[in-house]
Design an enzyme around this catalytic site. Sequence first.
Site, mmCIF file in Angstrom:
data_model
loop_
_atom_site.group_PDB
_atom_site.id
_atom_site.type_symbol
_atom_site.label_atom_id
_atom_site.label_comp_id
_atom_site.label_asym_id
_atom_site.label_seq_id
_atom_site.Cartn_x
_atom_site.Cartn_y
_atom_site.Cartn_z
ATOM 1 N N GLY A 15 0.773 -1.239 0.000
ATOM 2 C CA GLY A 15 0.000 0.000 0.000
ATOM 3 C C GLY A 15 0.801 1.284 0.000
ATOM 4 O O GLY A 15 0.364 2.295 0.559
ATOM 5 N N ASN A 17 1.339 3.145 -2.615
ATOM 6 C CA ASN A 17 0.552 4.101 -3.417
ATOM 7 C C ASN A 17 -0.603 4.650 -2.600
ATOM 8 O O ASN A 17 -0.915 5.842 -2.659
ATOM 9 C CB ASN A 17 0.039 3.430 -4.692
ATOM 10 C CG ASN A 17 1.061 3.460 -5.806
ATOM 11 O OD1 ASN A 17 1.292 4.493 -6.414
ATOM 12 N ND2 ASN A 17 1.696 2.334 -6.052
ATOM 13 N N MET A 95 -4.370 -6.801 -7.009
ATOM 14 C CA MET A 95 -3.910 -7.825 -7.950
ATOM 15 C C MET A 95 -5.025 -8.703 -8.510
ATOM 16 O O MET A 95 -4.768 -9.731 -9.114
ATOM 17 C CB MET A 95 -2.870 -8.716 -7.257
ATOM 18 C CG MET A 95 -1.702 -7.934 -6.664
ATOM 19 S SD MET A 95 -0.905 -6.841 -7.862
ATOM 20 C CE MET A 95 0.202 -7.997 -8.642
ATOM 21 N N ARG A 96 -6.274 -8.299 -8.308
ATOM 22 C CA ARG A 96 -7.384 -9.110 -8.803
ATOM 23 C C ARG A 96 -8.234 -8.323 -9.785
ATOM 24 O O ARG A 96 -8.237 -7.095 -9.784
ATOM 25 C CB ARG A 96 -8.240 -9.572 -7.621
ATOM 26 C CG ARG A 96 -7.547 -10.487 -6.620
ATOM 27 C CD ARG A 96 -7.149 -11.811 -7.264
ATOM 28 N NE ARG A 96 -8.283 -12.561 -7.847
ATOM 29 C CZ ARG A 96 -9.050 -13.394 -7.119
ATOM 30 N NH1 ARG A 96 -8.832 -13.575 -5.832
ATOM 31 N NH2 ARG A 96 -10.065 -14.024 -7.703
ATOM 32 N N HIS A 114 -0.140 0.936 -13.117
ATOM 33 C CA HIS A 114 0.627 -0.236 -13.533
ATOM 34 C C HIS A 114 2.095 0.182 -13.614
ATOM 35 O O HIS A 114 2.394 1.252 -14.188
ATOM 36 C CB HIS A 114 0.143 -0.758 -14.891
ATOM 37 C CG HIS A 114 0.885 -1.973 -15.358
ATOM 38 N ND1 HIS A 114 0.692 -3.220 -14.790
ATOM 39 C CD2 HIS A 114 1.842 -2.120 -16.308
ATOM 40 C CE1 HIS A 114 1.519 -4.083 -15.381
ATOM 41 N NE2 HIS A 114 2.218 -3.444 -16.294
ATOM 42 N N GLU A 148 -10.704 -5.916 -18.289
ATOM 43 C CA GLU A 148 -9.444 -6.660 -18.493
ATOM 44 C C GLU A 148 -8.313 -5.967 -17.722
ATOM 45 O O GLU A 148 -8.445 -4.821 -17.301
ATOM 46 C CB GLU A 148 -9.113 -6.708 -19.999
ATOM 47 C CG GLU A 148 -10.165 -7.435 -20.838
ATOM 48 C CD GLU A 148 -10.474 -8.830 -20.286
ATOM 49 O OE1 GLU A 148 -11.674 -9.192 -20.254
ATOM 50 O OE2 GLU A 148 -9.522 -9.520 -19.831
HETATM 51 C C1 GRF Z 1 3.435 -1.057 -7.372
HETATM 52 O O1 GRF Z 1 4.532 -1.061 -8.256
HETATM 53 C C2 GRF Z 1 2.142 -1.088 -8.163
HETATM 54 O O2 GRF Z 1 2.238 -0.407 -9.399
HETATM 55 C C3 GRF Z 1 1.970 -2.551 -8.395
HETATM 56 O O3 GRF Z 1 2.294 -3.119 -7.127
HETATM 57 C C4 GRF Z 1 3.400 -2.374 -6.577
HETATM 58 C C5 GRF Z 1 3.202 -2.181 -5.097
HETATM 59 O O4 GRF Z 1 2.239 -1.217 -4.929
HETATM 60 N N1 GRF Z 1 0.644 -2.888 -8.828
HETATM 61 P P1 GRF Z 1 1.893 -0.666 -3.452
HETATM 62 O O5 GRF Z 1 3.209 -0.382 -2.755
HETATM 63 O O6 GRF Z 1 1.136 -1.786 -2.759
HETATM 64 O O7 GRF Z 1 1.080 0.552 -3.698
#
Ligand code: GRF
Length: 225
Positions: A15, A17, A95-96, A114, A148
């Site tokens: 997390g 982001n 991731m889903r 992404h 998608e």
């Molecule tokens: C990040 O690079 C994101 O783009 C990818 O997973 C990584 C970890 O993201 N989908 P976060 O630290 O959980 O936000």
Amino acid sequence: MADKLVLGVFVSGGGTNLQAIIDCCEAGTIDATVGVVVSDKADAYGLERARKHGIPAVHVKLGKTGSTAWEQADAEHVRILQEHDVGLVCLAGYMRKIGPRLLEAFSGAVLNIHPALLPAFPGTSGQHDAADYGVKVAGCTVHFADAEFDCGPIIIQATVPVLEDDDGDTLAARILEQEHKAYPQAIQWFAEGRLRIEGRKVRVLDAKTPAEGEAIISPPVEIDQ
Ligand code: GRF
């Protein structure tokens, strides 16, 4: 001050982001507030980050994509988001696949980040795939999400140079720094109503123009031109 845009953020892991988005909301850098954080993983640290900021953090168990449990979770996602008056859904290290009910209820209001320059290197290991391929520039993409993975209209991209001794992890760390800048910016443009989806493209109304000739050449050019 008009009511702030309420975000519903989906995470599956650490997390960072989400943290960048929370920090920007709390600093007033973006006109938004995180209303709820949802994860498919009960132990996702992103849920802990939410709790530390007094943000409702909800684990929704999914089951196999397309299964009855997954469809029930899709409906539960919509219920939770509407309960918290969410206006924009942000997938942040989620991731889903998201379900049809969520996409319908929040049509045109689901973003994803992404860690690669889409359409290159889609999937779950974009940074490592780019490093292994031997690219000289890499980066990240914030886009509108659809049914998608990794193919919705692109809002913003950030690029970073790939260094000679980079591996997937060092490159991922450099890309992540840019993710934390690009995602809040995309959210702010949405909050300001400045995004227009035009077919495959996204127009940002009144966006600044990159400086004339602003480009990344990696490795840097040495010859005199
Ligand atoms: C990040 O690079 C994101 O783009 C990818 O997973 C990584 C970890 O993201 N989908 P976060 O630290 O959980 O936000």
